[in-house]
Design a protein around this motif. Structure first.
Motif, mmCIF file in Angstrom:
data_model
loop_
_atom_site.group_PDB
_atom_site.id
_atom_site.type_symbol
_atom_site.label_atom_id
_atom_site.label_comp_id
_atom_site.label_asym_id
_atom_site.label_seq_id
_atom_site.Cartn_x
_atom_site.Cartn_y
_atom_site.Cartn_z
ATOM 1 N N ASP A 19 0.827 -1.210 0.000
ATOM 2 C CA ASP A 19 0.000 0.000 0.000
ATOM 3 C C ASP A 19 0.859 1.258 0.000
ATOM 4 N N ILE A 20 1.946 1.229 0.749
ATOM 5 C CA ILE A 20 2.856 2.377 0.747
ATOM 6 C C ILE A 20 3.520 2.497 -0.624
ATOM 7 N N ALA A 21 3.981 1.386 -1.171
ATOM 8 C CA ALA A 21 4.605 1.407 -2.493
ATOM 9 C C ALA A 21 3.616 1.903 -3.545
ATOM 10 N N ALA A 22 2.358 1.473 -3.467
ATOM 11 C CA ALA A 22 1.345 1.920 -4.422
ATOM 12 C C ALA A 22 1.085 3.417 -4.269
ATOM 13 N N SER A 23 1.055 3.905 -3.048
ATOM 14 C CA SER A 23 0.864 5.334 -2.803
ATOM 15 C C SER A 23 2.025 6.136 -3.368
ATOM 16 N N GLU A 24 3.224 5.645 -3.136
ATOM 17 C CA GLU A 24 4.416 6.328 -3.649
ATOM 18 C C GLU A 24 4.422 6.302 -5.170
ATOM 19 N N TRP A 25 4.062 5.160 -5.745
ATOM 20 C CA TRP A 25 4.018 5.046 -7.200
ATOM 21 C C TRP A 25 2.987 6.013 -7.777
ATOM 22 N N LEU A 26 1.828 6.113 -7.136
ATOM 23 C CA LEU A 26 0.768 7.001 -7.613
ATOM 24 C C LEU A 26 1.212 8.460 -7.564
ATOM 25 N N LEU A 27 1.917 8.832 -6.522
ATOM 26 C CA LEU A 27 2.447 10.195 -6.425
ATOM 27 C C LEU A 27 3.442 10.461 -7.552
ATOM 28 N N LYS A 35 4.449 17.234 -15.956
ATOM 29 C CA LYS A 35 5.807 17.752 -15.761
ATOM 30 C C LYS A 35 5.779 19.198 -15.272
ATOM 31 N N ASN A 36 6.725 19.539 -14.430
ATOM 32 C CA ASN A 36 6.826 20.882 -13.849
ATOM 33 C C ASN A 36 5.559 21.277 -13.098
ATOM 34 N N ILE A 37 5.042 20.359 -12.323
ATOM 35 C CA ILE A 37 3.810 20.589 -11.571
ATOM 36 C C ILE A 37 4.141 21.090 -10.169
ATOM 37 N N CYS A 38 3.392 22.097 -9.731
ATOM 38 C CA CYS A 38 3.638 22.691 -8.416
ATOM 39 C C CYS A 38 2.934 21.884 -7.322
ATOM 40 N N THR A 39 3.396 22.042 -6.111
ATOM 41 C CA THR A 39 2.954 21.234 -4.981
ATOM 42 C C THR A 39 1.435 21.231 -4.799
ATOM 43 N N THR A 40 0.800 22.385 -4.849
ATOM 44 C CA THR A 40 -0.653 22.440 -4.670
ATOM 45 C C THR A 40 -1.370 21.670 -5.767
ATOM 46 N N ALA A 41 -0.905 21.817 -6.987
ATOM 47 C CA ALA A 41 -1.517 21.095 -8.105
ATOM 48 C C ALA A 41 -1.305 19.589 -7.957
ATOM 49 N N ILE A 42 -0.162 19.193 -7.423
ATOM 50 C CA ILE A 42 0.092 17.763 -7.191
ATOM 51 C C ILE A 42 -0.965 17.208 -6.245
ATOM 52 N N SER A 43 -1.222 17.913 -5.174
ATOM 53 C CA SER A 43 -2.228 17.462 -4.198
ATOM 54 C C SER A 43 -3.589 17.283 -4.855
ATOM 55 N N ASN A 44 -3.980 18.244 -5.669
ATOM 56 C CA ASN A 44 -5.283 18.177 -6.337
ATOM 57 C C ASN A 44 -5.353 17.020 -7.328
ATOM 58 N N ARG A 45 -4.327 16.869 -8.138
ATOM 59 C CA ARG A 45 -4.321 15.794 -9.142
ATOM 60 C C ARG A 45 -4.234 14.422 -8.485
ATOM 61 N N LEU A 46 -3.457 14.341 -7.411
ATOM 62 C CA LEU A 46 -3.339 13.078 -6.680
ATOM 63 C C LEU A 46 -4.699 12.676 -6.099
ATOM 64 N N ALA A 47 -5.435 13.638 -5.586
ATOM 65 C CA ALA A 47 -6.771 13.352 -5.050
ATOM 66 C C ALA A 47 -7.695 12.827 -6.153
ATOM 67 N N GLU A 48 -7.605 13.412 -7.342
ATOM 68 C CA GLU A 48 -8.409 12.943 -8.475
ATOM 69 C C GLU A 48 -8.046 11.498 -8.836
ATOM 70 N N LYS A 49 -6.750 11.212 -8.851
ATOM 71 C CA LYS A 49 -6.300 9.856 -9.182
ATOM 72 C C LYS A 49 -6.751 8.865 -8.109
ATOM 73 N N GLU A 69 1.810 13.934 4.500
ATOM 74 C CA GLU A 69 2.338 15.283 4.328
ATOM 75 C C GLU A 69 3.092 15.300 3.012
ATOM 76 N N ILE A 70 2.434 15.816 1.994
ATOM 77 C CA ILE A 70 2.984 15.755 0.648
ATOM 78 C C ILE A 70 4.315 16.495 0.552
ATOM 79 N N ASP A 71 4.452 17.615 1.272
ATOM 80 C CA ASP A 71 5.713 18.359 1.237
ATOM 81 C C ASP A 71 6.883 17.496 1.703
ATOM 82 N N LYS A 72 6.659 16.739 2.781
ATOM 83 C CA LYS A 72 7.717 15.864 3.302
ATOM 84 C C LYS A 72 8.068 14.774 2.298
ATOM 85 N N GLU A 73 7.048 14.212 1.651
ATOM 86 C CA GLU A 73 7.306 13.171 0.654
ATOM 87 C C GLU A 73 8.111 13.718 -0.516
ATOM 88 N N LEU A 74 7.747 14.888 -1.000
ATOM 89 C CA LEU A 74 8.450 15.474 -2.141
ATOM 90 C C LEU A 74 9.910 15.754 -1.810
#
Length: 125
Positions: A19-27, A35-49, A69-74
């Protein structure tokens, strides 16, 4: 003794924490597609996925070893060399995969497809 980067890299490759690997892969996949996606947009797109995955697999919830915490992951991914900051936009980091990050996507696609379902099929390197 493994360094922090080596420990993180090993956890990415550990099929027992699927589950962690799948979450990391999805991110990473979210960043790969945008490409060149900003942190806030990543959160939104990740939620859609996640919503798409969740309709196929009700048991899947995004989880990372750092919590949600998406910032920590990035930053964690940047530290181990699978992400890089490509630019700053309105005081926000924009991200892209490194070649190593693309390799992670390709290598672990088969390990996460059972969990993530059809969304994995849309990845073609």
């Amino acid at each position: 003794m493994l360094t922090k980067g080596e420990r993180i890299w090993k956890s990415l490759q550990n099929p027992s924490s699927k589950d962690i690997a799948a979450s990391e892969w999805l991110l990473l996949f979210t960043i790969y597609e945008n490409k060149n996606i900003c942190t806030t947009a990543i959160s939104n797109r990740l939620a859609e996925k996640w919503e798409k995955v969740h309709t196929e697999n009700r048991k899947f919830y995004i989880m990372w070893s750092t919590g949600y915490e998406i910032d920590k992951e990035l930053i964690r991914y940047e530290d181990i060399g699978i992400l890089k900051v490509t630019q700053w936009k309105d005081e926000e980091c924009c991200w892209s995969l490194t070649e190593e990050g693309k390799r992670v996507l390709k290598t672990w696609k088969d390990n996460v497809k059972e969990i993530l379902g059809s969304i994995v099929q849309s990845y073609s390197p």
